[in-house]
Design a protein around this motif. Structure first.
Motif, PDB file in Angstrom:
ATOM      1  N   SER A 220     -32.694  15.758  73.094  1.00 19.32           N
ATOM      2  CA  SER A 220     -32.198  16.143  71.189  1.00 19.32           C
ATOM      3  C   SER A 220     -32.782  15.532  70.387  1.00 19.32           C
ATOM      4  O   SER A 220     -32.706  14.044  71.433  1.00 19.32           O
ATOM      5  CB  SER A 220     -30.717  16.166  71.110  1.00 19.32           C
ATOM      6  OG  SER A 220     -30.158  16.143  69.894  1.00 19.32           O
ATOM      7  N   GLU A 221     -33.257  15.278  69.057  1.00 28.96           N
ATOM      8  CA  GLU A 221     -34.065  14.512  67.735  1.00 28.96           C
ATOM      9  C   GLU A 221     -32.673  13.432  67.670  1.00 28.96           C
ATOM     10  O   GLU A 221     -32.965  12.170  67.563  1.00 28.96           O
ATOM     11  CB  GLU A 221     -33.818  15.590  66.964  1.00 28.96           C
ATOM     12  CG  GLU A 221     -35.244  16.197  67.369  1.00 28.96           C
ATOM     13  CD  GLU A 221     -36.621  15.685  68.008  1.00 28.96           C
ATOM     14  OE1 GLU A 221     -36.686  14.482  67.669  1.00 28.96           O
ATOM     15  OE2 GLU A 221     -37.695  16.249  67.673  1.00 28.96           O
ATOM     16  N   ASP A 222     -31.150  13.589  68.376  1.00 27.83           N
ATOM     17  CA  ASP A 222     -30.378  13.260  67.912  1.00 27.83           C
ATOM     18  C   ASP A 222     -30.051  12.274  70.039  1.00 27.83           C
ATOM     19  O   ASP A 222     -29.209  12.697  70.480  1.00 27.83           O
ATOM     20  CB  ASP A 222     -28.690  13.794  67.374  1.00 27.83           C
ATOM     21  CG  ASP A 222     -28.067  12.379  67.562  1.00 27.83           C
ATOM     22  OD1 ASP A 222     -28.241  11.411  68.169  1.00 27.83           O
ATOM     23  OD2 ASP A 222     -26.979  13.060  67.182  1.00 27.83           O
ATOM     24  N   GLY A 286     -30.914  10.610  85.756  1.00 26.29           N
ATOM     25  CA  GLY A 286     -31.814  11.306  84.882  1.00 26.29           C
ATOM     26  C   GLY A 286     -32.106  11.287  83.548  1.00 26.29           C
ATOM     27  O   GLY A 286     -32.721   9.605  83.767  1.00 26.29           O
ATOM     28  N   ALA A 287     -32.727  12.165  82.917  1.00 27.79           N
ATOM     29  CA  ALA A 287     -33.315  12.670  82.006  1.00 27.79           C
ATOM     30  C   ALA A 287     -33.019  12.140  80.123  1.00 27.79           C
ATOM     31  O   ALA A 287     -32.825  13.800  80.544  1.00 27.79           O
ATOM     32  CB  ALA A 287     -34.936  12.725  81.895  1.00 27.79           C
ATOM     33  N   VAL A 288     -32.564  11.291  80.167  1.00 26.48           N
ATOM     34  CA  VAL A 288     -31.227  11.610  79.008  1.00 26.48           C
ATOM     35  C   VAL A 288     -32.046  11.092  77.582  1.00 26.48           C
ATOM     36  O   VAL A 288     -32.740   9.872  77.367  1.00 26.48           O
ATOM     37  CB  VAL A 288     -30.521  11.520  78.941  1.00 26.48           C
ATOM     38  CG1 VAL A 288     -29.740  11.615  78.050  1.00 26.48           C
ATOM     39  CG2 VAL A 288     -30.136  11.968  80.270  1.00 26.48           C
ATOM     40  N   GLY A 289     -31.578  11.396  76.327  1.00 27.81           N
ATOM     41  CA  GLY A 289     -32.528  11.588  75.199  1.00 27.81           C
ATOM     42  C   GLY A 289     -33.662  12.116  73.799  1.00 27.81           C
ATOM     43  O   GLY A 289     -32.710  12.911  73.740  1.00 27.81           O
ATOM     44  N   THR A 290     -34.084  11.525  73.003  1.00 21.37           N
ATOM     45  CA  THR A 290     -35.474  12.339  72.322  1.00 21.37           C
ATOM     46  C   THR A 290     -36.184  12.924  73.518  1.00 21.37           C
ATOM     47  O   THR A 290     -35.745  12.648  74.431  1.00 21.37           O
ATOM     48  CB  THR A 290     -35.887  11.207  71.095  1.00 21.37           C
ATOM     49  OG1 THR A 290     -36.683  10.299  72.215  1.00 21.37           O
ATOM     50  CG2 THR A 290     -34.522  10.375  70.145  1.00 21.37           C
ATOM     51  N   ALA A 329     -38.268  21.138  75.383  1.00 23.31           N
ATOM     52  CA  ALA A 329     -39.382  19.609  75.281  1.00 23.31           C
ATOM     53  C   ALA A 329     -39.736  19.508  77.258  1.00 23.31           C
ATOM     54  O   ALA A 329     -40.832  18.682  77.489  1.00 23.31           O
ATOM     55  CB  ALA A 329     -38.054  18.610  75.229  1.00 23.31           C
ATOM     56  N   LEU A 330     -39.113  19.412  77.873  1.00 23.90           N
ATOM     57  CA  LEU A 330     -39.517  19.010  79.497  1.00 23.90           C
ATOM     58  C   LEU A 330     -40.563  20.062  80.146  1.00 23.90           C
ATOM     59  O   LEU A 330     -40.534  20.054  81.206  1.00 23.90           O
ATOM     60  CB  LEU A 330     -38.032  18.805  80.106  1.00 23.90           C
ATOM     61  CG  LEU A 330     -37.351  17.502  79.558  1.00 23.90           C
ATOM     62  CD1 LEU A 330     -35.950  17.892  80.830  1.00 23.90           C
ATOM     63  CD2 LEU A 330     -38.568  16.341  79.577  1.00 23.90           C
TER      64      LEU A 330
END
Length: 334
Positions: A220-222, A286-290, A329-330
């Motif tokens: 997320s952009e957030d 995990g792979a989390v964030g922007t 995104a991924l």
């Protein structure tokens, strides 16, 4: 070379069409396969049939069909039917699941999970061969029947899921692949040693056993919104799903965190359980964030020697647009 697949959402979507749309998006983005989980929502076979009918090339597979709620012969029949319907795109994932689901939802005793998994692999292979099935195991004795339909033209690979050392060893010894989840980079390296040992016990080349690592991803952009979703997801599994996931985290050096989460959840303090999950654990699992943060994090799993596929999976609370944003995104080309 490590490839990316999609582990479709565990949480219920508004409709089967919403799930199919995610699979179609994954196909457009270049993912190699979509896995559909089966917990206590929609059954995997029906959803995968819809996906097979409405996609062209992407692989499909259940991750996982448990080895208690269907007979091994029925799992073989289902695999044969899905392989026919998808024109050879199926990869079958099976495993014991955990006592919370098997006993609480299916009403079955969670007994001898490793032995059951082994016998399922062996019986399903016999069913899919098209020959008469004759099998005498410790749990199942079946014989005298064969598929009425033609067996699949292409062999259906069978993957086994597991988190503990012995279950991973079993996958290496008997299955065509291993499904891993909730493992840190160091944790999966340890389990890969178990996989190699199992393959050697079975007289097999460990490189012939495909390793798929399911990794929780939220983009997320957030970035804080994404991290909150991942924390909620992890807290639920550690706190609400018995000791299964708690023990897995403890084996990987997070015993104190696992106990804190479980205690808070058990006391009805879900917010406390969520807050107990620190950034170190979140980044390790995990792979989390922007978008940029998540893309960087997912690469650390792909760079692990022995991991063949990274399955992008999603936190339970993610909305449809957040799922779509994460898939985009991924995407492998990114």
């Amino acid at each position: 070379m490590t490839a990316r697949t999609i582990h479709l959402p565990v949480a219920a979507r508004p409709s089967i069409g919403d799930i199919v749309s995610l699979a179609q998006q994954a196909e457009e983005c270049g993912y190699r396969r979509v896995w559909h989980p089966e917990t206590w929502g929609r059954d995997a076979a029906t959803v995968l049939s819809a996906i097979a009918e409405r996609t062209d090339d992407i692989g499909i597979g259940p991750s996982i069909l448990n080895v208690y709620s269907r007979s091994p012969a029925l799992v073989g029949q289902t695999a044969a039917s899905l392989q026919e319907l998808s024109e050879g795109r199926l990869r079958l994932g099976i495993g014991p699941s955990g006592p919370a689901v098997i006993e609480g939802w299916h009403g079955q005793s969670f007994e001898r999970p490793l032995r059951r998994t082994r016998e399922y692999v062996e019986i399903v292979r016999q069913v899919l061969s098209g020959e008469t099935v004759n099998y005498a195991g410790d749990i199942f004795t079946v014989g005298g029947f064969r598929l009425r339909s033609d067996p699949p033209d292409e062999t259906v690979p069978i993957d086994a899921a597991g988190m503990g050392p012995k279950s991973v060893e079993l996958a290496g010894r008997f299955a065509d692949g291993w499904h891993a989840l909730m493992l840190t980079p160091d944790g999966i390296r340890d389990r890969l040693e178990d996989l190699r040992r199992g393959a050697e016990m079975g007289g097999r080349d460990p490189d012939d056993v495909r390793v798929t690592l399911s990794t929780t991803c939220a983009v997320s952009e957030d970035g804080e919104r994404a991290r909150r979703l991942a924390r909620q997801h992890l807290a639920f599994y550690v706190g609400a799903m018995g000791t299964f996931y708690r023990e897995a985290l403890s084996r990987q050096g997070y015993e104190d965190t696992a106990e804190e989460v479980a205690t808070a959840w058990g006391n009805g303090d879900q917010d406390g359980a969520i807050e107990a999950i620190g950034d170190d654990l979140l980044d390790d699992l995990g792979a989390v964030g922007t978008p940029d943060e998540a893309r960087e994090q997912v690469r650390k799993f792909e760079e692990i020697d022995g991991v063949d596929r990274v399955a992008v999976s999603f936190p339970r609370g993610a909305e449809q647009d957040e799922l779509a944003a994460t898939i985009d995104a991924l995407a492998p080309e990114n």
